[in-house]
Design an enzyme around this catalytic site. Structure first.
Site, PDB file in Angstrom:
ATOM      1  N   GLU A 144       1.043  -1.172  -0.032  1.00 28.79           N
ATOM      2  CA  GLU A 144      -0.108   0.043  -0.044  1.00 28.79           C
ATOM      3  C   GLU A 144       0.898   1.251  -0.113  1.00 28.79           C
ATOM      4  OE1 GLU A 144      -4.379   0.962   1.841  1.00 28.79           O
ATOM      5  OE2 GLU A 144      -3.371  -0.933   2.246  1.00 28.79           O
ATOM      6  N   GLU A 162      -2.235   0.246  13.560  1.00 28.37           N
ATOM      7  CA  GLU A 162      -3.191   0.634  12.680  1.00 28.37           C
ATOM      8  C   GLU A 162      -4.473   0.209  13.488  1.00 28.37           C
ATOM      9  OE1 GLU A 162      -3.579  -1.616   9.085  1.00 28.37           O
ATOM     10  OE2 GLU A 162      -5.080  -0.330   8.458  1.00 28.37           O
TER      11      GLU A 162
HETATM   12  C1  RAM Z   1      -6.522   1.449   4.531  1.00 28.10           C
HETATM   13  C2  RAM Z   1      -5.340   2.277   4.706  1.00 28.10           C
HETATM   14  C3  RAM Z   1      -5.553   3.572   5.456  1.00 28.10           C
HETATM   15  C4  RAM Z   1      -7.285   4.066   5.504  1.00 28.10           C
HETATM   16  C5  RAM Z   1      -7.992   3.362   4.434  1.00 28.10           C
HETATM   17  C6  RAM Z   1      -9.428   3.389   4.312  1.00 28.10           C
HETATM   18  O1  RAM Z   1      -6.211   0.518   3.419  1.00 28.10           O
HETATM   19  O2  RAM Z   1      -4.696   1.820   5.229  1.00 28.10           O
HETATM   20  O3  RAM Z   1      -5.326   3.976   6.762  1.00 28.10           O
HETATM   21  O4  RAM Z   1      -7.411   5.289   5.215  1.00 28.10           O
HETATM   22  O5  RAM Z   1      -7.892   1.826   4.367  1.00 28.10           O
END
Ligand code: RAM
Length: 892
Positions: free
Chosen positions: A474, A745
């Site tokens: 990502e 996260e």
């Molecule tokens: C995930 C990303 C990010 C978020 C989106 C909606 O893939 O890591 O942190 O903003 O989703």
């Protein structure tokens, strides 16, 4: 006593920038003095094209004495700038005592190639007949050239590429920047770097310049949708070297068909996510030096590629900013050898090894070990993060990859001769070389570690663009993440150039109808745009830069983008005032989400409408700053109507919020969507929700950044304090107790039993929840800005010793200089505060619970020390007015 001095000259925030492409650069400086209450009354700036010579005939601008207290963002007002020229400048000021400072040391900015016509160079790439354009190998390009015998006074290279490049001149790297030309919305904007190479050209007439080109973001794989070649399928170089001689003439060496190319070198494969494969036996010793035999090299061809999207650099460059050593060597239960760097970091490993020719060494990078203590790569998804090195043999050899970065704390080694010597390995921390500007520290060791984790999260994810995470497939410029974190980021580092660059990309990629891509630069598929709280980055980020840096130009430049976003929202669905259509991430990762959903329970139309109101209010404020009276009216009125519609739609007639989530309450309060009794009632309810969860939060990306602010601002600072000091899941300190060295996260990225959140989305370096840092600086140490007088010309210092700590302190290096705010509690119940302000700044200090108590400044009666007497407020606050200087204030 010393007289006032002028120091730290900056142009467009940068120290001696090269290749600047700004028609009216803005100059800033700081004052140095040991006197209190110092203000600047006037300034004078001189700009010269004659080097250090500021004689009148060399000047292109002399502002003369200008009566003004502005020491930040003063626009160059001289003649039109020339391309590829060095402008030296110096500043002197007059202070409030009427005293004239000496001239500052001089500083410079050097312009880039300002017009497309300045480019004689062509885009070059290896000829497709000789080298397969799609090859994964890095290309080498070289050119030998001769100077014309005159004396060189100045030489600058201007370079950029499709793909990533590094330059060499006469066998040595040019500069130390990495990942050039950086990542921008390449179809619209491509940065050109400029390098001063005068020294390298002085001693000889014959030279060789060369470049290595790798796929990078331009052509390599990006995103989880398995897309490559998003911007183009051929790498290319554009380079122009300008050599100026002492007789004023200039020689230009440019990329053209006279260059030679080679692809069979050591870098066999390089990818942002993949890593790098390097075969040292294929090294090309001396390829960028004279006398190198390039007879097996191939011709190049020119690429049909526009130069219209070329821009000067706007941000600091990406560099190695720190070297760290592994802390231990682990033999895992699975029998693998793993280095522990002691810190989840972003960058690369450098190593030295002695092994036979052909020996294959691999380094795998990962963030965590699993429950059993084994190496774990599940959360990287398809990002290999693997570096392979084939030895050339015959002695000691060293290597670090060039065109890839990894997010990791652990490195699994394979093929290395044993025993492994830790001293042969170093971690090179890589990110945009922003200026560190802040620190926060307090009496709670876990909170101090949290602060460090936030800073590491910022470092790891500010690698040219603000990314969500630096490890899995990502690493993208997620707008929502950037928006929630920007205020915290602004305390820790100087982020104006970094965000200026990124916001220009955001504007460039905005849809014609004002929609904002989920990620910037945008590499996702078509429908991936315009989620509430994500798209609002278009408005919130420029406004934040204005708040911290007083940067009006960013508001001007982004104005269409800001209004564009608000107009986009307005045009959605049938109801102009309630946004209830389209896809939204909602309160992303909120803990009140339904089973198997990432989207928290707060109704999406409530989130959408709340952000619509907030962004509209910021656009109206922006219009006021820019003097666009009609728009002040227009968006002010729209804002009032949205707030009313919000109340009609989401607030019950008795003044409760229909949505019973923490985040819904947080937004209504944070964005001032309720007032009076309703406000009080919502705050009480929010506090109640937190208590009923046993002092835990349930918020996700949208609610978390504001939760503690809202509690502190509405009479529940004690609850905010308990939330922040909570050590059980879910909480900020939970991950710290689990040994985190960055922000996760998920609140439970690693569960109490050591198991993981599912592989599909589990980053251990995701700064979003690090947005609590802003609350530590502002609500605990009390270092806050004054929204009405932005840019830190004036601050509000509102320390809060009632924060469950015995001391807290914060420092922030503003554009005016260093600000300090700290407090410590004494055993006798008194509180000692320390404040420091730089010259040319004032602050209002708000001392809580001080009314009726003894207040001493520097052990004296405040009236003897301060210019104005303290003022007592009804709520027990005592207010002091401070000018520059250091003060110790004792209360009680
Ligand atoms: C995930 C990303 C990010 C978020 C989106 C909606 O893939 O890591 O942190 O903003 O989703």
């Amino acid at each position: 006593m010393r007289s006032t001095m002028v120091t730290e000259l900056r142009c467009e925030y940068l120290k001696n920038p090269m290749g600047l492409n700004v028609p009216h650069p803005r100059l800033s400086w700081k004052l140095l003095t040991d006197r209190r209450n110092v203000r600047q009354m006037a300034y004078r700036i001189q700009v010269s094209l004659g080097g250090e010579n500021f004689a009148e005939e060399q000047l292109v601008w002399d502002s003369g004495r200008v009566e003004s207290d502005e020491s930040v963002h003063v626009e160059y007002g001289g003649a039109k700038l020339k391309s590829a020229a060095r402008y030296m400048y110096r500043v002197r000021v007059w202070d409030d005592q009427g005293e004239e400072s000496p001239w500052s040391d001089s500083a410079f900015w050097e312009t880039g190639l300002l017009e497309t016509d300045d480019w004689q160079a062509g885009w070059i790439t290896p000829s497709a007949d000789a080298i397969e354009p799609q090859t994964k190998e890095a290309f080498y390009l070289r050119k030998a050239f001769e100077l014309n015998g005159k004396r060189v006074v100045h030489a600058a290279v201007f370079a950029t590429s499709l793909g990533l490049y590094e330059l060499e001149l006469n066998g040595a790297r040019v500069g130390d920047s990495l990942f050039t030309p950086g990542w921008t919305s390449y179809n619209h904007r491509l940065q050109v770097q400029a390098y001063d190479v005068t020294e390298q050209l002085l001693n000889s007439q014959e030279h060789v310049i060369g470049a290595v080109l790798a796929d990078g973001w331009y052509k390599g794989r990006l995103g989880w949708q398995d897309r490559s070649g998003i911007y183009g399928d051929r790498r290319g170089l554009l380079l122009q070297l300008h050599v100026r001689y002492d007789d004023g003439t200039e020689q230009i060496i440019a990329s053209d068909e006279s260059w030679e190319a080679f692809a069979d070198g050591p870098i066999r494969m390089s990818g942002i996510y993949e890593g790098e494969t390097y075969d040292a036996s294929r090294e090309i010793p001396g390829w960028s030096t004279l006398g190198f035999d390039d007879s097996v090299w191939h011709p190049v061809e020119t690429l049909e590629q526009s130069k219209d999207m070329l821009i000067g650099e706007q941000s600091e460059r990406v560099k190695v900013t720190e070297i760290i050593k592994p802390v231990s060597l682990i033999h895992t239960p699975a029998g693998e050898i793993v280095l522990d760097m002691g810190q989840n970091m972003v960058g690369r490993m450098r190593f030295t090894v002695q092994a036979p020719a052909g020996a294959k060494l691999t380094l795998h990078h990962a963030e965590v070990l699993d429950k059993e203590g084994n190496f774990y790569t599940g959360n990287l998804r398809t990002a290999a993060q693997e570096v392979t090195y084939l030895c050339k043999g015959g002695g000691e050899e060293s290597y670090q990859p060039s065109f890839t970065f990894q997010g990791f704390r652990y490195v699994r080694l394979a093929g290395f001769p044993e025993p492994i010597d830790l001293s042969h390995f170093t971690g090179e921390v890589i990110h945009t070389d922003m200026q560190p500007t802040g620190f926060f520290e307090c009496s709670h060791p876990l909170i101090n570690r949290l602060q460090q984790n936030i800073v590491w999260g910022q470092r790891g994810n500010f690698l040219d663009i603000p990314t969500d995470c630096p490890q899995r497939d990502e690493r993208l410029g997620w707008t929502g993440d950037a928006q929630v974190f920007i205020r915290t980021a602004a305390f820790n580092y100087g982020i104006a150039p970094f965000f200026t660059k990124w916001l220009r990309d955001l504007a460039a990629e905005q849809l014609p109808n004002g929609g904002v891509p989920f990620v910037v630069p945008d590499i996702l598929d078509e429908g991936s745009h315009s989620s509430a709280a994500w798209g609002d980055a278009a408005v919130i980020c420029p406004w934040t830069l204005y708040q911290y840096y007083g940067d009006k130009r960013i508001l001007e430049e982004q104005y269409d983008s800001m209004t564009g976003w608000v107009e986009y929202i307005r045009s959605q669905g049938d109801n102009e005032l309630i946004w209830n259509t389209g896809f939204h991430f909602g309160d992303w990762l909120g803990l009140d989400a339904k089973e198997n959903s990432y989207i928290g329970a707060t109704p999406r139309d409530l989130i959408c409408t709340a952000f619509f109101a907030y962004s509209t209010s910021l656009v109206s404020k922006t219009a006021a700053v820019l003097g666009r009276e009609e728009d002040v009216e227009k968006y002010g009125d729209l804002h009032r109507r949205i707030v009313q519609a919000f109340a009609d739609e989401f607030i019950t007639p008795n003044g409760r919020l229909a949505a019973h989530t923490q985040t819904a309450h947080v937004l209504a309060l944070m964005f001032d969507l309720v007032e009076g009794e309703t406000r009080k009632r919502l705050a009480d309810t929010l506090a109640e929700y937190v208590r009923s969860e046993n002092m835990h939060l349930t918020t996700g990306f949208v609610g978390t950044p504001y939760l503690c602010h809202v509690l502190s601002e509405n009479g529940y600072h004690d609850i905010a304090v308990q939330l922040v000091q909570q050590e059980e899941y879910p909480s900020w300190l939970y991950s710290v107790k689990q040994g985190a060295t960055t922000i996760w996260e998920h609140w439970d990225g690693i569960k109490p039993d050591g198991s993981f959140w599912s592989d599909d989305m589990n980053s251990y370096n995701h700064y979003s929840y690090g947005a609590i840092g802003d609350w530590l600086y502002r609500a605990v140490a009390g270092l806050d800005i004054d929204e009405k007088i932005p840019g830190c010309k004036r601050l509000v210092l509102r320390p809060n010793p009632d924060s469950g700590l015995t001391y807290a302190r914060a420092q922030y290096d503003s554009l005016y200089g260093k600000v300090f705010s700290g407090w410590s509690k004494r055993e006798d119940g008194s509180v000692v505060y320390e404040f420091q302000l730089p010259p040319n700044m004032t602050a209002q200090v708000r001392l809580p619970a001080a009314a009726g108590k003894s207040v001493r400044v520097d052990e004296r009666d405040p009236a003897e020390v301060l210019m104005t007497a303290p003022m007592q407020q009804e709520d027990g606050i005592v207010m002091l007015e401070l000018g520059s200087g250091r003060y110790t204030v004792k209360v009680g």
